[in-house]
Scaffold this active site. Structure first.
Site, PDB file in Angstrom:
ATOM      1  N   ASP A  60     -13.843  -5.514  53.229  1.00 18.64           N
ATOM      2  CA  ASP A  60     -14.225  -6.844  52.783  1.00 18.64           C
ATOM      3  C   ASP A  60     -14.268  -6.820  51.256  1.00 18.64           C
ATOM      4  O   ASP A  60     -14.769  -5.856  50.659  1.00 18.64           O
ATOM      5  CB  ASP A  60     -15.614  -7.212  53.344  1.00 18.64           C
ATOM      6  CG  ASP A  60     -16.130  -8.511  52.728  1.00 18.64           C
ATOM      7  OD1 ASP A  60     -16.988  -8.431  51.822  1.00 18.64           O
ATOM      8  OD2 ASP A  60     -15.611  -9.576  53.115  1.00 18.64           O
ATOM      9  N   GLU A 188       2.280 -18.191  31.933  1.00 14.62           N
ATOM     10  CA  GLU A 188       2.816 -18.884  33.113  1.00 14.62           C
ATOM     11  C   GLU A 188       2.826 -20.375  32.852  1.00 14.62           C
ATOM     12  O   GLU A 188       3.740 -21.093  33.236  1.00 14.62           O
ATOM     13  CB  GLU A 188       1.961 -18.560  34.332  1.00 14.62           C
ATOM     14  CG  GLU A 188       2.474 -19.126  35.647  1.00 14.62           C
ATOM     15  CD  GLU A 188       2.029 -20.556  35.955  1.00 14.62           C
ATOM     16  OE1 GLU A 188       1.116 -21.063  35.254  1.00 14.62           O
ATOM     17  OE2 GLU A 188       2.593 -21.166  36.880  1.00 14.62           O
ATOM     18  N   GLU A 189       1.802 -20.850  32.186  1.00 10.71           N
ATOM     19  CA  GLU A 189       1.669 -22.306  31.979  1.00 10.71           C
ATOM     20  C   GLU A 189       2.756 -22.872  31.069  1.00 10.71           C
ATOM     21  O   GLU A 189       2.954 -24.074  31.023  1.00 10.71           O
ATOM     22  CB  GLU A 189       0.287 -22.621  31.417  1.00 10.71           C
ATOM     23  CG  GLU A 189      -0.875 -22.221  32.305  1.00 10.71           C
ATOM     24  CD  GLU A 189      -1.004 -23.034  33.586  1.00 10.71           C
ATOM     25  OE1 GLU A 189      -1.981 -22.849  34.323  1.00 10.71           O
ATOM     26  OE2 GLU A 189      -0.120 -23.870  33.864  1.00 10.71           O
TER      27      GLU A 189
HETATM   28  N1  DTR Z   1       2.109 -24.324  38.631  1.00 12.25           N
HETATM   29  C1  DTR Z   1       0.785 -23.766  38.890  1.00 12.25           C
HETATM   30  C2  DTR Z   1      -0.005 -24.562  39.888  1.00 12.25           C
HETATM   31  C3  DTR Z   1       0.780 -24.952  41.092  1.00 12.25           C
HETATM   32  C4  DTR Z   1       1.185 -26.208  41.372  1.00 12.25           C
HETATM   33  N2  DTR Z   1       1.834 -26.196  42.590  1.00 12.25           N
HETATM   34  C5  DTR Z   1       1.840 -24.936  43.054  1.00 12.25           C
HETATM   35  C6  DTR Z   1       2.367 -24.385  44.221  1.00 12.25           C
HETATM   36  C7  DTR Z   1       2.234 -23.013  44.434  1.00 12.25           C
HETATM   37  C8  DTR Z   1       1.603 -22.198  43.497  1.00 12.25           C
HETATM   38  C9  DTR Z   1       1.070 -22.761  42.295  1.00 12.25           C
HETATM   39  C10 DTR Z   1       1.194 -24.127  42.120  1.00 12.25           C
HETATM   40  C11 DTR Z   1      -0.018 -23.735  37.623  1.00 12.25           C
HETATM   41  O1  DTR Z   1      -0.296 -24.804  37.088  1.00 12.25           O
HETATM   42  O2  DTR Z   1      -0.376 -22.641  37.206  1.00 12.25           O
HETATM   43 ZN    ZN Z   2      -1.719 -24.253  35.743  1.00 15.63          ZN
HETATM   44 ZN    ZN Z   3      -1.668 -21.448  37.848  1.00 13.86          ZN
END
Ligand code: DTR
Ligand code: ZN
Ligand code: ZN
Ligand code: CA
Length: 454
Positions: A60, A188-189
């Protein structure tokens, strides 16, 4: 026909996780040529004393530990201008926090630098020593936030849960058959910049060693849904089985394609999967009926907003998803269940011209539960004027699934194709058969090989 080691003589466009293994060629007779891949690296001598790790029960993951990481990430954001975004001090401080925990726990960590938008970005990779270097199970999440907030759900939740799973591996001193790798992505953004950089700079020989990549981006949404990526069927089934064990219904994540860090891995043929609790889309009444929460309200009303703080987390969702990550790492890393597990036979079976149907049998073992809803059936039949042929998949209980109908006008040679069958109502283990009948005079051939990919 001699048995082939799966994956050595084919270069499928999209690679499934075909286990390179010491091939067991069954004794001559009806099953001659049956290739059942066994764990282990092809050609790698397994010392007689090497104890094969059993598929230990995953631990867990303590919710309190995951939330403690979130509190640290919140404090970091507060101390660094309110965010943990790429190019800001809060991001590197976040990475240093995660790295410190991993270094102390015995991981081999690597910081990979890149540049984006004129700022230096960083990926953090952590390798758990041991396991088959040719079969890497990779779990990752992006660590950066948007500039408008602390990014605790997006994506402190994924980062903290992956971190705590890695620390649980260390606490257990897990010795899995596979090599475990964990990643925390930058930028990532800004468009999956860090994960794209990592994949693009990974030699193809290294890419092909990644048996599966698991992605976790937003897994603690305050009005949560329980979504499972619908990519590699075995990874998908591993997650769905876990939630089924909790009695929690799941939905497949359909709008995520390309929207998070699994995309660069998927684009180079790595089997991928992951979990998601929802972002700015609104929860429907039907979803609220099965999951609770508020219909008509976004899964995360603070998506990409300053209110994405430690108050923006649903503890139950975070706890369930963290435990699901551990379940997947333990199951896919140590057990016999593997993304894209292939069962194949290369025994030739002649097809009588305009005659009775023949069958080729394939023994599936080591699976749990039912077959997937997207069971891949790879068929290789050598036969002129393939329009003569009717082809069925027959499940262990005798249920027949039509793969190909006869088509008199189709004069082309050979049936070399992959069919997808919803076999979710069938037990996975047992004797599956490919049934072929030639229903028109002239032109003959034989079943060359066929396989099932779970
Ligand atoms: N793009 C991601 C958030 C996000 C939006 N739709 C999905 C689907 C599957 C995984 C992530 C996401 C972000 O804003 O970081
Ligand atoms: Zn995001
Ligand atoms: Zn995200
Ligand atoms: Ca014929």
């Amino acid at each position: 026909m001699s048995a082939r080691i799966p994956g050595t003589d084919r270069g499928p466009a999209r690679r499934s996780w075909i286990r390179r293994a010491a091939t067991v060629t069954v004794a001559a007779g009806a099953l001659a040529g049956l290739v059942v891949s066994a764990p282990g690296a092809a050609g790698a001598a397994q010392p007689a004393s090497a104890a094969r790790p059993s598929a230990l029960a995953p631990p867990d993951i303590p919710l309190a530990n995951v939330k403690a990481h979130l509190s640290q990430l919140q404090s970091i954001a507060t101390a660094n201008g309110g965010n943990r975004a790429h190019g800001r001090t809060g991001y590197k401080a976040s990475l240093d926090y995660v790295k410190g925990k991993l270094d102390a726990a015995g991981f081999t960590t690597t910081v990979q630098q890149f540049t984006s938008g004129g700022s230096t970005g960083y990926n953090l990779i952590a390798d758990w020593p041991g396991g088959d270097p040719d079969q890497v199970l990779f779990a990752g999440s992006h660590l950066d936030s948007v500039s408008s907030g602390a990014g605790i759900n997006d994506n402190g939740s994924g980062s903290a849960a992956v971190l705590e799973t890695a620390l649980a591996v260390s606490r257990a001193n897990l010795q899995p058959a596979k090599h475990l790798r964990f990643g925390w992505w930058g930028a990532e953004e800004l468009g999956l910049v860090g994960s794209r950089y990592y994949v693009n700079n990974l030699p193809s020989a290294e890419r092909s060693k990644i048996a599966g990549y698991l992605n976790f981006d937003m897994i603690g949404s305050p009005n949560p849904g329980y979504f499972v990526y619908d990519d590699d069927p075995t990874i998908e089934t591993t997650f769905k089985d876990y939630f089924a064990g909790l009695g929690v219904p799941t939905e497949i994540e359909t709008e995520g394609d390309g929207r998070s860090d699994h995309a660069p891995f998927k684009n180079v043929g790595v089997p991928v999967g992951g979990l998601f609790t929802g972002a700015d889309y609104r929860k429907t009444a039907a979803q609220a009926q099965k999951w609770g929460g508020t219909a008509g309200q976004a899964f995360d009303r603070c998506y990409h907003s300053s209110c994405d703080t430690t108050t923006n987390i649903n503890d139950t969702a975070l706890d369930r998803n963290a435990d699901a990550i551990a379940h997947a790492v333990w199951t896919l890393g140590t057990g016999t269940t593997q993304p894209g597990t292939v069962f194949e036979t290369t025994a030739d079976v002649s097809i009588p011209d305009n005659g009775a149907a023949v069958t080729s049998a394939l023994e599936v073992t080591g699976r749990t539960g039912n077959a997937p809803s997207a069971l891949k059936v790879g068929v290789d039949i050598k036969h002129s004027w393939r329009g003569d042929l009717v082809v069925d998949l027959v499940a262990p209980d005798g249920t027949a699934y039509r793969l190909k109908n006869s088509s008199g006008s189709d004069s082309a040679d050979n049936v070399i194709a992959t069919y997808t069958v919803n076999a979710s109502s069938e037990a996975a283990n047992g004797t599956w058969k490919l049934k072929v009948q030639d229903i028109a005079a002239q032109d003959t051939g034989y079943i060359d090989s066929w396989k099932l990919t779970f």
